[in-house]
Design an enzyme around this catalytic site. Structure first.
Site, PDB file in Angstrom:
ATOM      1  N   GLU B  32       0.899  -1.256   0.009  1.00  0.00           N
ATOM      2  CA  GLU B  32      -0.117   0.038  -0.003  1.00  0.00           C
ATOM      3  C   GLU B  32       0.904   1.354  -0.007  1.00  0.00           C
ATOM      4  O   GLU B  32       1.774   1.257   0.702  1.00  0.00           O
ATOM      5  CB  GLU B  32      -0.945  -0.078   1.211  1.00  0.00           C
ATOM      6  CG  GLU B  32      -1.957  -1.280   1.235  1.00  0.00           C
ATOM      7  CD  GLU B  32      -2.352  -1.523   2.728  1.00  0.00           C
ATOM      8  OE1 GLU B  32      -2.107  -0.863   3.545  1.00  0.00           O
ATOM      9  OE2 GLU B  32      -3.277  -2.689   2.533  1.00  0.00           O
ATOM     10  N   GLU B  63      -5.138  -6.807   2.634  1.00  0.00           N
ATOM     11  CA  GLU B  63      -3.808  -7.685   2.823  1.00  0.00           C
ATOM     12  C   GLU B  63      -3.949  -8.916   2.415  1.00  0.00           C
ATOM     13  O   GLU B  63      -3.032  -9.620   2.162  1.00  0.00           O
ATOM     14  CB  GLU B  63      -3.404  -7.398   4.327  1.00  0.00           C
ATOM     15  CG  GLU B  63      -2.767  -6.194   4.567  1.00  0.00           C
ATOM     16  CD  GLU B  63      -3.746  -4.673   4.968  1.00  0.00           C
ATOM     17  OE1 GLU B  63      -4.957  -5.199   4.639  1.00  0.00           O
ATOM     18  OE2 GLU B  63      -3.388  -3.750   4.961  1.00  0.00           O
ATOM     19  N   PHE B  86       2.044  -1.634   8.667  1.00  0.00           N
ATOM     20  CA  PHE B  86       2.458  -1.625   9.999  1.00  0.00           C
ATOM     21  C   PHE B  86       2.273  -3.150  10.586  1.00  0.00           C
ATOM     22  O   PHE B  86       1.180  -3.594   9.964  1.00  0.00           O
ATOM     23  CB  PHE B  86       1.301  -0.751  10.878  1.00  0.00           C
ATOM     24  CG  PHE B  86       1.466   0.639  10.871  1.00  0.00           C
ATOM     25  CD1 PHE B  86       1.827   1.499  11.826  1.00  0.00           C
ATOM     26  CD2 PHE B  86       0.993   1.339   9.776  1.00  0.00           C
ATOM     27  CE1 PHE B  86       2.082   2.970  11.930  1.00  0.00           C
ATOM     28  CE2 PHE B  86       1.156   2.611   9.718  1.00  0.00           C
ATOM     29  CZ  PHE B  86       1.761   3.542  10.719  1.00  0.00           C
ATOM     30  N   ASP B  88       1.211  -4.236  13.047  1.00  0.00           N
ATOM     31  CA  ASP B  88      -0.031  -4.361  13.785  1.00  0.00           C
ATOM     32  C   ASP B  88      -1.049  -4.387  12.823  1.00  0.00           C
ATOM     33  O   ASP B  88      -2.256  -4.997  13.359  1.00  0.00           O
ATOM     34  CB  ASP B  88      -0.320  -2.968  14.400  1.00  0.00           C
ATOM     35  CG  ASP B  88       0.679  -2.334  14.866  1.00  0.00           C
ATOM     36  OD1 ASP B  88       0.745  -2.141  16.426  1.00  0.00           O
ATOM     37  OD2 ASP B  88       1.776  -1.993  14.133  1.00  0.00           O
ATOM     38  N   PHE B  89      -1.039  -4.648  11.574  1.00  0.00           N
ATOM     39  CA  PHE B  89      -2.079  -4.901  10.579  1.00  0.00           C
ATOM     40  C   PHE B  89      -2.146  -6.462  10.480  1.00  0.00           C
ATOM     41  O   PHE B  89      -2.959  -6.916   9.481  1.00  0.00           O
ATOM     42  CB  PHE B  89      -2.373  -4.115   9.285  1.00  0.00           C
ATOM     43  CG  PHE B  89      -2.202  -2.667   9.586  1.00  0.00           C
ATOM     44  CD1 PHE B  89      -2.379  -1.869  10.739  1.00  0.00           C
ATOM     45  CD2 PHE B  89      -1.995  -1.661   8.562  1.00  0.00           C
ATOM     46  CE1 PHE B  89      -2.528  -0.570  10.922  1.00  0.00           C
ATOM     47  CE2 PHE B  89      -2.054  -0.308   8.832  1.00  0.00           C
ATOM     48  CZ  PHE B  89      -2.344   0.207   9.951  1.00  0.00           C
ATOM     49  N   HIS B 132      -0.850   0.817  16.485  1.00  0.00           N
ATOM     50  CA  HIS B 132       0.096   1.082  15.275  1.00  0.00           C
ATOM     51  C   HIS B 132       1.652   1.456  15.999  1.00  0.00           C
ATOM     52  O   HIS B 132       2.376   2.076  15.372  1.00  0.00           O
ATOM     53  CB  HIS B 132      -0.260   2.595  14.921  1.00  0.00           C
ATOM     54  CG  HIS B 132      -1.400   2.822  14.105  1.00  0.00           C
ATOM     55  ND1 HIS B 132      -2.722   2.549  14.486  1.00  0.00           N
ATOM     56  CD2 HIS B 132      -1.579   2.825  12.620  1.00  0.00           C
ATOM     57  CE1 HIS B 132      -3.541   2.610  13.480  1.00  0.00           C
ATOM     58  NE2 HIS B 132      -3.040   2.627  12.351  1.00  0.00           N
TER      59      HIS B 132
END
Lengths: 340, 334
Positions: B32, B63, B86, B88-89, B132
């Site tokens: 992205e 994703e 990130f 975190d994703f 994040h």
């Protein structure tokens, strides 16, 4: 609706000022009174007020990482929201959540910083309402860049197959950070995605709060009457970068100028003028809104910073023995929250 | 060979990727905002101009689709690099990471390989809150099948990236935002290092002793290498001589270098920006206990306590391991 729109816009302007304090001349995201990322929603107010003005406190809203305008329209406590953004003890999340993670259970408002991930919980709120046989509805807000996420598409199917009272509001601001819509999907409007799930889909092609309000009346009414979910997509515009500090070098000047020219608040003012509201009355609304925002920011900045030890609290509602946790020491009723 | 030029970590990473793409048409990059934007954390800065949209691919915010597509292309023998903006994703695509990317080689009895690199940004220190700011080293190192790389300097970053792209297995390449040399998130001085223009590889599984010392072994990685070095400098003034080991890769993990060091110093401090329980610190301590219990006189762990990372600066500072925390831990084991 006009009052909430001007409140939201002025709130973003004031947050921008506060955010940039300490970050100039060289932008350092970790400096200043509001560190971290800040995603502003100036230009998207019509989508917030047009839908939320149909909602009651018991209706649930989940917002994405760009939440302030929706929070204001839903009636989230402005003082405590602002205190949260400044990372203060009396903030909505006691300084633990910040601007992307605002929770106000009094008006059933929640946020997530992860793209499209507010959709499944909104479907869950709709499921709870259906199981309990209440007429409350759930609204999930997301951006047009989020409509390719599994979390959104799976929620559409789940809500459709169970006839859940959910409205998925897609705020289409044309940009998923640096990616224009045509480079991420071949589907013109997000509302068309509804077709694949045999559910209602409506697109409002302009950022006109009244048009959104009318479309939302139908969508929220459908949900409240037990007739299932809707995807409502709304054309809005992004006046700012994706986040504060975004240089927007991927974006043409023409696109930026076009966004600045299309002002939903001016459009709303024109509508009110056409319906006999005079400029003086609107100026009064603006003044009140500005005062409310200034008061919230002043109040928030005056709030205590959290005690470092509180970092270990709130991991669990019912902490297992040996895990630090205590009740908040302040009384929420005495925090100056507006209690509206 | 002396090297005059210094690079930031992001420039070093980009240089390695550019070289590999030039040499091998099968290497491409997906993620992205990696094309026009150049990566939110400058991970692809300048590559679009040379390679175009076909090889520096912006993708929809999906994703599961594009990380899974990287798995599929890799299984066809291409060498995709896919960026998770990130770490975190990870949750929105964890099946493709944990169940496909990591396991297909094993489940195919070795008949399938997945030569891809998953790059991702980790780390806090700038008040971006719990969704994040995580490092999640342990999450990725825990499940078998992925090699896990965590550079702390530009020199290491380049050599490790060359190695990652050439490796026939899936590699998770985790870079700390605070080390990349971003204009808007200043780095400490350490990560910007001399970097040779010529390509070179740093093999996986070899920790680097970033500072030699006799009194205590400090084991860490990523941002905390620099905090440990700062702590070591302060402690040196007090007469405590720390050895600082940068693990550089978690899978494979260079236990040998750590054990040798503890056999010399007798004292172990493990520092991690990831959560304390069930993670890296426990892994290092138990490895040393298994192999060198007799040498081990004292142990301390310095890690993120088991709480989600808070937003307010006062709270994040409280939980984030600082140089002062490392100093205190080293004093405690003396």
């Amino acid at each position: 609706m006009y009052a909430d729109m001007v409140t939201a816009r002025y709130y973003e302007e004031r947050l921008q000022e506060e955010y940039l304090e300490g970050k100039q001349p060289k932008f350092d995201i970790s400096a200043g009174p509001i560190p971290g990322e800040l995603h502003l929603a100036a230009g998207q107010e019509a989508a917030a007020v047009g839908v939320c003005h149909h909602l009651r406190d018991d209706d649930v809203v989940t917002a994405p990482h760009r939440p302030h305008h929706v929070a204001i329209a839903k009636g989230v406590d402005l003082n405590r929201m602002t205190a949260e953004i400044f990372g203060r003890e009396t903030g909505l999340g006691r300084g633990k959540g910040g601007h992307m993670h605002l929770f106000d259970p009094d008006v059933n408002f929640a946020c997530s910083g992860i793209i499209a991930q507010g959709c499944p919980p909104a479907a869950g709120a709709g499921l709870a309402a259906k199981k309990r046989n209440t007429d409350s509805v759930a609204v999930a807000y997301l951006g047009e860049g989020a409509v390719d996420q599994g979390g959104f598409l799976e929620s559409l199917n789940f809500a459709a197959v169970h006839d859940l009272p959910v409205v998925f509001v897609v705020e289409d601001n044309d940009w998923a950070i640096s990616m224009p819509q045509e480079r991420v999907t071949d589907v013109e409007f997000a509302s068309k995605r509804a077709d694949g799930f045999e559910m209602a889909g409506v697109h409002v092609d302009r950022d006109d709060a009244v048009a959104v309000y009318e479309a939302a009346a139908e969508a929220v009414g459908r949900a409240r009457d037990g007739n299932g979910p809707t995807v409502l997509s709304v054309q809005v515009h992004r006046r700012m970068g994706h986040f504060m500090g975004d240089p927007q070098s991927y974006r043409s000047d023409e696109d930026q100028e076009a966004a600045m020219d299309r002002d939903s608040i001016e459009r709303m003012a024109a509508h009110l003028r056409d319906h006999g509201v005079d400029d003086e009355a609107m100026a009064e609304i603006r003044e009140d809104a500005h005062a409310r925002v200034d008061d919230a920011i002043a109040w928030a900045k005056d709030q205590p910073k959290p005690d470092a030890e509180s970092a270990y609290e709130d991991v669990f509602t019912n902490p297992p023995s040996g895990v630090t946790d205590t009740e908040p020491e302040f009384d929420l009723a005495e925090t100056g929250g507006e209690g509206e | 060979m002396t090297v005059d030029r210094e690079l930031t970590m992001s420039r070093a990473v980009v240089e390695a990727i550019g070289t590999e793409m030039r040499e091998n048409d099968e290497v491409f990059y997906m993620g992205e905002d990696v094309a026009d934007y150049g990566g939110i954390f400058d991970s692809t800065q300048g590559l679009l101009e040379e390679f175009g949209y076909d090889r520096i691919m912006d993708v929809p915010i999906s994703e599961t689709a594009y990380l899974g597509a990287a798995v599929g292309a890799a299984q066809q023998g291409m060498r995709p690099i896919a960026e998770l903006m990130f770490v975190d994703f990870f949750g929105v695509a964890m099946d493709q990471i944990y169940n496909q990317m990591a396991k297909n080689t094993y489940m195919s009895g070795g008949s399938v390989s997945v030569p891809m690199v998953l790059t991702t940004a980790v780390g806090g220190t700038y008040s971006d809150a719990a969704q994040h700011s995580q490092t999640l080293y342990g999450t990725f190192a825990h499940l078998p099948g992925m090699k896990v790389v965590v550079p702390s300097t530009a020199y290491d970053a380049k050599g490790l990236m060359h190695n990652a792209i050439r490796d026939d297995d899936p590699v998770v390449y985790m870079y700390h935002k605070r080390l990349m040399g971003l204009g808007w998130l200043p780095s400490p001085t350490g990560p910007k290092t001399p970097v040779p223009e010529a390509e070179y590889t740093i093999p996986f599984g070899r920790a680097d002793v970033k500072r030699e010392g006799a009194d205590a072994t400090v084991v860490t990685l990523g941002l905390h290498v620099h905090r440990a070095l700062d702590a070591a400098a302060t402690l040196a003034e007090e007469g405590i001589d720390c050895e600082v080991i940068d693990l550089r890769t978690l899978v494979p993990l260079d236990r040998e270098t750590v054990i040798e060091s503890v056999e010399k110093t007798g004292r172990l401090v493990v520092v991690d920006e990831d959560y304390r329980s069930f993670g890296l610190t426990g892994e290092i301590v138990s490895s040393v206990a298994e192999e060198a219990l007799d040498a081990l006189e004292a142990v301390e762990r310095v890690a993120m306590p088991d709480v989600p990372i808070p937003y307010a600066r006062e709270l994040e500072t409280e939980v984030m391991p600082a140089a002062a925390d490392i100093e205190a831990a080293v004093r405690n084991v003396q």
